[in-house]
Design a protein around this motif. Structure first.
Motif, PDB file in Angstrom:
ATOM      1  N   ARG A  34       8.094  -0.724   2.542  1.00 10.78           N
ATOM      2  CA  ARG A  34       8.536  -2.075   2.165  1.00 10.78           C
ATOM      3  C   ARG A  34       9.427  -2.689   3.234  1.00 10.78           C
ATOM      4  NH1 ARG A  34       9.313   0.436  -2.759  1.00 10.78           N
ATOM      5  NH2 ARG A  34      11.575   0.445  -2.511  1.00 10.78           N
ATOM      6  N   LYS A  35      10.218  -1.852   3.908  1.00 11.42           N
ATOM      7  CA  LYS A  35      11.124  -2.331   4.959  1.00 11.42           C
ATOM      8  C   LYS A  35      10.417  -2.513   6.305  1.00 11.42           C
ATOM      9  CE  LYS A  35      14.898  -2.554   2.604  1.00 11.42           C
ATOM     10  NZ  LYS A  35      15.479  -3.859   2.326  1.00 11.42           N
ATOM     11  N   GLY A  36       9.137  -2.165   6.381  1.00 17.82           N
ATOM     12  CA  GLY A  36       8.382  -2.333   7.618  1.00 17.82           C
ATOM     13  C   GLY A  36       8.603  -1.233   8.636  1.00 17.82           C
ATOM     14  N   LEU A  37       9.223  -0.134   8.212  1.00 16.67           N
ATOM     15  CA  LEU A  37       9.490   0.972   9.135  1.00 16.67           C
ATOM     16  C   LEU A  37       8.246   1.817   9.393  1.00 16.67           C
ATOM     17  CD1 LEU A  37      12.879   1.975   7.544  1.00 16.67           C
ATOM     18  CD2 LEU A  37      12.581   1.013   9.822  1.00 16.67           C
ATOM     19  N   ILE A  38       7.413   1.957   8.382  1.00 14.49           N
ATOM     20  CA  ILE A  38       6.164   2.698   8.514  1.00 14.49           C
ATOM     21  C   ILE A  38       5.043   1.838   7.931  1.00 14.49           C
ATOM     22  CG2 ILE A  38       7.243   4.979   8.497  1.00 14.49           C
ATOM     23  CD1 ILE A  38       6.412   5.279   5.578  1.00 14.49           C
ATOM     24  N   HIS A  39       3.817   2.196   8.278  1.00 15.27           N
ATOM     25  CA  HIS A  39       2.662   1.419   7.857  1.00 15.27           C
ATOM     26  C   HIS A  39       1.607   2.353   7.291  1.00 15.27           C
ATOM     27  CE1 HIS A  39       4.672  -1.576  10.257  1.00 15.27           C
ATOM     28  NE2 HIS A  39       4.658  -0.735  11.282  1.00 15.27           N
ATOM     29  N   THR A  40       0.885   1.859   6.321  1.00  7.80           N
ATOM     30  CA  THR A  40      -0.173   2.643   5.704  1.00  7.80           C
ATOM     31  C   THR A  40      -1.470   1.856   5.719  1.00  7.80           C
ATOM     32  OG1 THR A  40       0.266   1.758   3.497  1.00  7.80           O
ATOM     33  CG2 THR A  40       1.433   3.772   4.114  1.00  7.80           C
ATOM     34  N   GLN A  41      -2.520   2.583   5.456  1.00  8.47           N
ATOM     35  CA  GLN A  41      -3.810   1.959   5.174  1.00  8.47           C
ATOM     36  C   GLN A  41      -4.081   2.213   3.705  1.00  8.47           C
ATOM     37  OE1 GLN A  41      -6.801   3.400   7.889  1.00  8.47           O
ATOM     38  NE2 GLN A  41      -5.421   3.218   9.633  1.00  8.47           N
ATOM     39  N   ARG A  42      -4.873   1.367   3.090  1.00  6.54           N
ATOM     40  CA  ARG A  42      -5.191   1.530   1.667  1.00  6.54           C
ATOM     41  C   ARG A  42      -6.681   1.757   1.491  1.00  6.54           C
ATOM     42  NH1 ARG A  42      -0.997   0.304  -2.230  1.00  6.54           N
ATOM     43  NH2 ARG A  42       0.840  -0.028  -0.972  1.00  6.54           N
ATOM     44  N   THR A  43      -6.995   2.655   0.574  1.00  4.20           N
ATOM     45  CA  THR A  43      -8.382   2.847   0.180  1.00  4.20           C
ATOM     46  C   THR A  43      -8.761   1.684  -0.748  1.00  4.20           C
ATOM     47  OG1 THR A  43      -7.859   4.103  -1.815  1.00  4.20           O
ATOM     48  CG2 THR A  43      -8.091   5.360   0.258  1.00  4.20           C
TER      49      THR A  43
END
Length: 158
Positions: A34-43
Motif C-alpha cells: 500500500r505504501k508503494g515499497l513493494i509491488h505485486t502481480q495479481r492472478t
C-alpha cells in the motif's frame, strides 16, 4: 549433462512463500505494498504474486527500520529503483551512499548529545531550574517547555 534450474529474480512467489523466506508477516507485506515499497502481480482470481527480487527490497526495508530510517524515506529512495527487474549493483550502491551519509550525520549528533549529557551530569546538579552553570535562575524556562539548548535534529529542520 544435468540441467540445474536456478531461481530467477523474476520468478513469482506466493505471499506464503515470501512470508516464509523473509520472516515478514503477510499484513506487513500488504502494508508495504500500500505504501508503494513493494509491488505485486495479481492472478485473475486476485492472488498476490511477488517477483522474487522483491525479497531484496523487503530485506532493505527491514534493515532501514532497524537503523531508524523512516519508511517514507525508504519509499522515496525506492522510487528510483526499477520495478520490473532486480536493481543493479550501481542502484544499491547509490542507495547505500545516501543512507551512509545520513547515518554518519546521525551518529555525530548522538555523540555530541552523549558528550553534553556527560558534562551536565558531571557537574553534580540535580535540577536545571537551580543549575548555576547551564540555567541560572531558570532563565531558559521563560522560552517555553522542552530542551531549550539542544539544536533541532537535522531531520526536523525544513
Amino acid at each position: 549433462m544435468v540441467e540445474i534450474n536456478r531461481p530467477k529474480p523474476t520468478d513469482l512467489l506466493t505471499i506464503g512463500e515470501v512470508v516464509r523466506r523473509t520472516g515478514v508477516s503477510a499484513s506487513a507485506l500488504h502494508f508495504y505494498e500500500r505504501k508503494g515499497l513493494i509491488h505485486t502481480q495479481r492472478t485473475p482470481g486476485g492472488t498476490r504474486l511477488y517477483p522474487r527480487h522483491m525479497e531484496r527490497r523487503i530485506a532493505i526495508i527491514q534493515v532501514a527500520k532497524r537503523l531508524g530510517i523512516p519508511l517514507s524515506e525508504v519509499a522515496d529512495q525506492f522510487e528510483s529503483l526499477p520495478r520490473d527487474r532486480m536493481p543493479s549493483l550501481r542502484d544499491w550502491n547509490r542507495l547505500n551512499e545516501h543512507w551512509r551519509a545520513k547515518l554518519t550525520a546521525r551518529q555525530r549528533e548522538l555523540e555530541r548529545l552523549q558528550s553534553e549529557m556527560s558534562q551536565c551530569i558531571g557537574c553534580g546538579c540535580v535540577s536545571l531550574s537551580v543549575c548555576l552553570v547551564m540555567n541560572p535562575g531558570d532563565i531558559l524556562g521563560r522560552d517555553g517547555q522542552g530542551a531549550r539548548r539542544l539544536p533541532p535534529f537535522a531531520e526536523d529542520e525544513g
